[in-house]
Design a protein around this motif. Structure first.
Motif, PDB file in Angstrom:
ATOM      1  N   TYR A 114      15.455  55.581  32.789  1.00 25.77           N
ATOM      2  CA  TYR A 114      16.171  55.947  31.567  1.00 25.77           C
ATOM      3  C   TYR A 114      17.671  55.697  31.685  1.00 25.77           C
ATOM      4  O   TYR A 114      18.349  55.409  30.695  1.00 25.77           O
ATOM      5  N   ARG A 115      18.175  55.809  32.927  1.00 22.86           N
ATOM      6  CA  ARG A 115      19.603  55.481  33.099  1.00 22.86           C
ATOM      7  C   ARG A 115      19.832  54.011  32.711  1.00 22.86           C
ATOM      8  O   ARG A 115      20.783  53.674  32.014  1.00 22.86           O
ATOM      9  N   GLN A 116      18.902  53.164  33.149  1.00 18.19           N
ATOM     10  CA  GLN A 116      19.028  51.748  32.795  1.00 18.19           C
ATOM     11  C   GLN A 116      18.957  51.549  31.286  1.00 18.19           C
ATOM     12  O   GLN A 116      19.766  50.820  30.692  1.00 18.19           O
ATOM     13  N   LYS A 117      18.002  52.266  30.650  1.00 13.34           N
ATOM     14  CA  LYS A 117      17.881  52.160  29.191  1.00 13.34           C
ATOM     15  C   LYS A 117      19.177  52.612  28.536  1.00 13.34           C
ATOM     16  O   LYS A 117      19.652  52.014  27.568  1.00 13.34           O
ATOM     17  N   GLY A 118      19.752  53.691  29.051  1.00 14.18           N
ATOM     18  CA  GLY A 118      21.000  54.239  28.493  1.00 14.18           C
ATOM     19  C   GLY A 118      22.147  53.243  28.636  1.00 14.18           C
ATOM     20  O   GLY A 118      22.899  52.998  27.679  1.00 14.18           O
ATOM     21  N   TRP A 119      22.266  52.646  29.837  1.00 15.34           N
ATOM     22  CA  TRP A 119      23.353  51.657  30.043  1.00 15.34           C
ATOM     23  C   TRP A 119      23.189  50.477  29.097  1.00 15.34           C
ATOM     24  O   TRP A 119      24.154  49.976  28.539  1.00 15.34           O
ATOM     25  N   ASP A 120      21.933  50.024  28.956  1.00 14.26           N
ATOM     26  CA  ASP A 120      21.689  48.875  28.069  1.00 14.26           C
ATOM     27  C   ASP A 120      22.075  49.208  26.633  1.00 14.26           C
ATOM     28  O   ASP A 120      22.660  48.390  25.929  1.00 14.26           O
ATOM     29  N   LEU A 121      21.729  50.444  26.244  1.00 13.91           N
ATOM     30  CA  LEU A 121      22.053  50.882  24.882  1.00 13.91           C
ATOM     31  C   LEU A 121      23.570  50.859  24.671  1.00 13.91           C
ATOM     32  O   LEU A 121      24.084  50.273  23.717  1.00 13.91           O
ATOM     33  N   VAL A 122      24.281  51.472  25.607  1.00 13.71           N
ATOM     34  CA  VAL A 122      25.741  51.540  25.495  1.00 13.71           C
ATOM     35  C   VAL A 122      26.326  50.127  25.499  1.00 13.71           C
ATOM     36  O   VAL A 122      27.178  49.787  24.675  1.00 13.71           O
ATOM     37  N   LYS A 123      25.818  49.289  26.390  1.00 18.05           N
ATOM     38  CA  LYS A 123      26.360  47.929  26.489  1.00 18.05           C
ATOM     39  C   LYS A 123      26.175  47.169  25.173  1.00 18.05           C
ATOM     40  O   LYS A 123      27.101  46.503  24.703  1.00 18.05           O
ATOM     41  N   SER A 124      25.006  47.310  24.569  1.00 17.97           N
ATOM     42  CA  SER A 124      24.764  46.531  23.344  1.00 17.97           C
ATOM     43  C   SER A 124      25.749  46.953  22.249  1.00 17.97           C
ATOM     44  O   SER A 124      26.266  46.109  21.517  1.00 17.97           O
ATOM     45  N   HIS A 125      26.039  48.258  22.149  1.00 17.39           N
ATOM     46  CA  HIS A 125      26.977  48.703  21.105  1.00 17.39           C
ATOM     47  C   HIS A 125      28.412  48.271  21.413  1.00 17.39           C
ATOM     48  O   HIS A 125      29.159  47.900  20.508  1.00 17.39           O
ATOM     49  N   PHE A 126      28.787  48.337  22.689  1.00 13.51           N
ATOM     50  CA  PHE A 126      30.168  47.936  23.014  1.00 13.51           C
ATOM     51  C   PHE A 126      30.335  46.410  22.919  1.00 13.51           C
ATOM     52  O   PHE A 126      31.410  45.940  22.558  1.00 13.51           O
ATOM     53  N   ASP A 127      29.275  45.676  23.223  1.00 12.83           N
ATOM     54  CA  ASP A 127      29.355  44.213  23.028  1.00 12.83           C
ATOM     55  C   ASP A 127      29.602  43.899  21.560  1.00 12.83           C
ATOM     56  O   ASP A 127      30.404  43.024  21.218  1.00 12.83           O
ATOM     57  N   LEU A 128      28.911  44.661  20.692  1.00 11.43           N
ATOM     58  CA  LEU A 128      29.093  44.443  19.256  1.00 11.43           C
ATOM     59  C   LEU A 128      30.546  44.762  18.859  1.00 11.43           C
ATOM     60  O   LEU A 128      31.199  44.002  18.140  1.00 11.43           O
ATOM     61  N   ILE A 129      31.053  45.886  19.364  1.00  6.88           N
ATOM     62  CA  ILE A 129      32.443  46.261  19.019  1.00  6.88           C
ATOM     63  C   ILE A 129      33.393  45.147  19.484  1.00  6.88           C
ATOM     64  O   ILE A 129      34.284  44.714  18.746  1.00  6.88           O
ATOM     65  N   ARG A 130      33.172  44.668  20.714  1.00  7.55           N
ATOM     66  CA  ARG A 130      34.057  43.606  21.250  1.00  7.55           C
ATOM     67  C   ARG A 130      34.002  42.336  20.406  1.00  7.55           C
ATOM     68  O   ARG A 130      35.000  41.628  20.270  1.00  7.55           O
ATOM     69  N   SER A 131      32.820  42.085  19.843  1.00  5.96           N
ATOM     70  CA  SER A 131      32.695  40.836  19.060  1.00  5.96           C
ATOM     71  C   SER A 131      33.642  40.842  17.862  1.00  5.96           C
ATOM     72  O   SER A 131      33.972  39.805  17.327  1.00  5.96           O
ATOM     73  N   TYR A 132      34.073  42.024  17.456  1.00  3.47           N
ATOM     74  CA  TYR A 132      34.978  42.112  16.306  1.00  3.47           C
ATOM     75  C   TYR A 132      36.454  41.995  16.686  1.00  3.47           C
ATOM     76  O   TYR A 132      37.317  42.110  15.830  1.00  3.47           O
ATOM     77  N   THR A 133      36.724  41.816  17.980  1.00  4.79           N
ATOM     78  CA  THR A 133      38.136  41.716  18.377  1.00  4.79           C
ATOM     79  C   THR A 133      38.629  40.269  18.272  1.00  4.79           C
ATOM     80  O   THR A 133      39.788  39.983  18.508  1.00  4.79           O
ATOM     81  N   LYS A 134      37.713  39.375  17.907  1.00 10.33           N
ATOM     82  CA  LYS A 134      38.064  37.949  17.996  1.00 10.33           C
ATOM     83  C   LYS A 134      38.445  37.324  16.661  1.00 10.33           C
ATOM     84  O   LYS A 134      39.202  36.372  16.622  1.00 10.33           O
ATOM     85  N   ASP A 135      37.909  37.885  15.578  1.00 10.55           N
ATOM     86  CA  ASP A 135      38.111  37.242  14.276  1.00 10.55           C
ATOM     87  C   ASP A 135      38.919  38.108  13.337  1.00 10.55           C
ATOM     88  O   ASP A 135      39.416  39.159  13.716  1.00 10.55           O
ATOM     89  N   LEU A 136      38.948  37.621  12.113  1.00 16.20           N
ATOM     90  CA  LEU A 136      39.611  38.365  11.042  1.00 16.20           C
ATOM     91  C   LEU A 136      39.036  39.783  10.960  1.00 16.20           C
ATOM     92  O   LEU A 136      37.828  39.976  11.038  1.00 16.20           O
ATOM     93  N   PHE A 137      39.913  40.761  10.804  1.00 18.87           N
ATOM     94  CA  PHE A 137      39.448  42.142  10.750  1.00 18.87           C
ATOM     95  C   PHE A 137      39.703  42.728   9.361  1.00 18.87           C
ATOM     96  O   PHE A 137      40.827  42.765   8.886  1.00 18.87           O
ATOM     97  N   THR A 138      38.631  43.167   8.719  1.00 23.10           N
ATOM     98  CA  THR A 138      38.758  43.728   7.363  1.00 23.10           C
ATOM     99  C   THR A 138      38.059  45.088   7.319  1.00 23.10           C
ATOM    100  O   THR A 138      37.476  45.532   8.315  1.00 23.10           O
ATOM    101  N   LEU A 139      38.100  45.687   6.143  1.00 22.14           N
ATOM    102  CA  LEU A 139      37.442  46.972   5.917  1.00 22.14           C
ATOM    103  C   LEU A 139      35.964  46.921   6.317  1.00 22.14           C
ATOM    104  O   LEU A 139      35.412  47.883   6.848  1.00 22.14           O
ATOM    105  N   PHE A 140      35.346  45.784   6.082  1.00 22.80           N
ATOM    106  CA  PHE A 140      33.923  45.626   6.384  1.00 22.80           C
ATOM    107  C   PHE A 140      33.677  45.787   7.890  1.00 22.80           C
ATOM    108  O   PHE A 140      32.793  46.523   8.330  1.00 22.80           O
ATOM    109  N   GLU A 141      34.490  45.096   8.697  1.00 24.18           N
ATOM    110  CA  GLU A 141      34.321  45.191  10.152  1.00 24.18           C
ATOM    111  C   GLU A 141      34.615  46.612  10.637  1.00 24.18           C
ATOM    112  O   GLU A 141      33.961  47.139  11.529  1.00 24.18           O
ATOM    113  N   GLU A 142      35.624  47.220  10.000  1.00 20.86           N
ATOM    114  CA  GLU A 142      35.974  48.594  10.400  1.00 20.86           C
ATOM    115  C   GLU A 142      34.784  49.541  10.203  1.00 20.86           C
ATOM    116  O   GLU A 142      34.465  50.364  11.069  1.00 20.86           O
TER     117      GLU A 142
END
Ligand code: ADP
Ligand code: ASP
Ligand code: MG
Length: 444
Positions: free
Chosen positions: A88-116
């Motif tokens: 479950y620790r592995q499942k938890g890390w994977d879960l956290v990683k997937s959400h933070f990867d998504l957040i990071r993906s928004y640091t590269k392009d135009l940022f609008t209300l939608f991304e926020e």
């Protein structure tokens, strides 16, 4: 699937603010009764996500990344502490990683209300994912109900109860044998299907919308204090819990600053006549506050205060109360979608208070056509709530007397049977609240 009579329990940020707190919540909800559990993001997370978004709006991805990395490290620690098994620790890390990867993906392009909005949604998605895995690790028959599949607002940004009821029912029917349904507070989709939210603190609203949709027997709001207190515990030293509130009283208190409840949360429960109970996760045995349709006669219940209020006075150049004048004034506020909190009129002028100053300049320009306009900023509404029916003697006098040493800009009484409100300077708030506690509850 018959959902009538189920309970809906909502746990706020502090209640799920650490691995230990999550474990305690898991114990609390695992009592053999079938229920829907609404979770907020872990405390501090949404604020941090707002901070990340602010950096991205300002085109500072380095600044954003630094905070993202720090927040992710925090979550990895929570995962280490939450789960007992490496699986479950592995499942938890994977879960956290997937959400933070998504957040990071928004640091590269135009940022609008939608991304926020997408970034702000991650807190609740992570906390519910973590809790769901924890319950599964403990052998509890829990499932995750994705709020983004059923919680939706319409074109006026108001929740769409028909859609919510239908889609929630469909989601529940996918898992007819589950014991605990976990879902995200706060997040939703808008009328265009985009990710959105129900405003800060909106998880309470999610819980009452779900409660109304499934005809719950009770909506429980679990937080870090033993119910609604009779004054703001962040400001006044001595306050005590109020055991019973009528829906209207609770709505007034929430609207006028009692942070324990989101202002919109009472409405769906009230219309569906579902009792709302405010309970303390840190002290589950404490009685808390029951909000229902019963009024306790002849009692003042509580005081709350709302900051960031602006008062506007329009002194008419001609005779004010000529008919049609007030309509013209209100139309100006309506055309800028600015709601008025308090109103006081006299023969020569009208004063109103607003909290949304987005269109203040335009409003003032339009109002100036009708008279002399003055503005007082940094004001605060202090609201005394209880059975304030006009035929009850003495209550308004008592409240007024407590304000003896405070300069009062406006007073409003008689708009409902439940409150009397004072508009004062923000810097006088603490003295006013303390004085009211002393006069009304002999506390403070
Ligand atoms: P949650 O994260 O569980 O939603 P909130 O922080 O939104 O919790 O609300 C709980 C907080 O509301 C309490 O810790 C308390 O400081 C604050 N609060 C403000 N006014 C009141 C009041 N009249 N009664 C109880 N709590 C209040
Ligand atoms: N997490 C959201 C917020 O902090 C919603 C909530 O906690 O009710 O505003
Ligand atoms: Mg809250």
């Amino acid at each position: 699937m018959n959902t009538i009579g189920m309970k809906v329990l909502k746990f706020g940020g502090t209640s799920v603010g650490s691995a230990q707190r999550m474990q305690e919540v898991a114990k609390l909800i695992n009592d053999g009764e079938r229920k829907i559990v609404v979770l907020s993001a872990m405390s501090g997370t949404t604020n941090t996500l707002v901070e990340i978004s602010d950096y991205l709006y300002k085109k500072n991805p380095e600044g954003a990344n630094e905070i993202i990395n720090r927040l992710e490290a925090k979550y990895r620690k929570h995962i280490d502490e939450l789960y007992a098994t490496s699986e479950y620790r592995q499942k938890g890390w994977d879960l956290v990683k997937s959400h933070f990867d998504l957040i990071r993906s928004y640091t590269k392009d135009l940022f609008t209300l939608f991304e926020e909005k997408v970034i702000l949604a991650q807190g609740e998605l992570i906390s519910t994912g973590m809790m769901n895995y924890y319950l599964q690790e403990c052998g509890v028959n829990a499932v995750l109900l994705p709020a983004l599949e059923f919680m939706r607002t319409d074109k006026n940004a108001e929740p769409d109860p028909v859609y919510i009821k239908e889609k929630l029912q469909m989601q529940l029917e996918l898992h007819p044998d589950a014991d605990i349904y976990i879902t995200q507070g706060f997040i939703c989709r808008n009328a265009y299907g985009e990710i959105d939210n129900l405003q800060r603190g909106g998880s309470d609203y999610t819980a009452s919308l779900i409660g109304a949709a499934v005809q719950a027997s009770e909506i429980q709001i679990w937080t870090d204090i033993d119910g609604m207190h009779n004054n703001d515990p962040r400001i006044v030293d001595k306050t005590s819990p109020v055991r019973h509130l009528q829906f209207e009283e609770a709505a007034e208190l929430a609207y006028f600053g009692a942070k324990i409840l989101h202002p919109t949360c009472i409405q769906p429960a009230k219309y569906a006549n579902i009792p709302v109970r405010l309970l303390n996760t840190m002290d589950p045995q404490a009685e808390g506050t029951l909000i229902c349709n019963d009024t306790e006669k002849g009692r003042i219940k509580a005081v709350a205060a709302k900051d960031n209020i602006t008062a506007i006075k329009i002194k008419s150049s001609r005779m004010l109360l000529a008919y049609g004048f007030l309509r013209k004034v209100f139309e100006i506020f309506e055309s800028y979608q600015t709601s008025i909190d308090m109103i006081c009129t006299s023969e020569v002028g009208v004063s109103v208070s607003i909290d949304n100053v987005k269109h203040l300049n335009e409003i003032l320009d339009d109002l100036k056509k009708y008279g002399t306009v003055t503005v007082d900023r940094d004001m605060c509404i202090v609201c005394v709530v209880g059975d304030l029916d006009w035929e009850n003697l003495g209550f308004e006098a008592k409240a007024l007397d407590a304000m003896r040493d405070i300069p009062v800009r406006m007073i409003s009484y008689g708009g409902s049977n439940y409150n009397i409100s004072f508009l004062i300077r923000e810097c006088d708030k603490k003295a006013a609240l303390q004085s009211l506690s002393k006069a009304l509850f002999n506390e403070g």
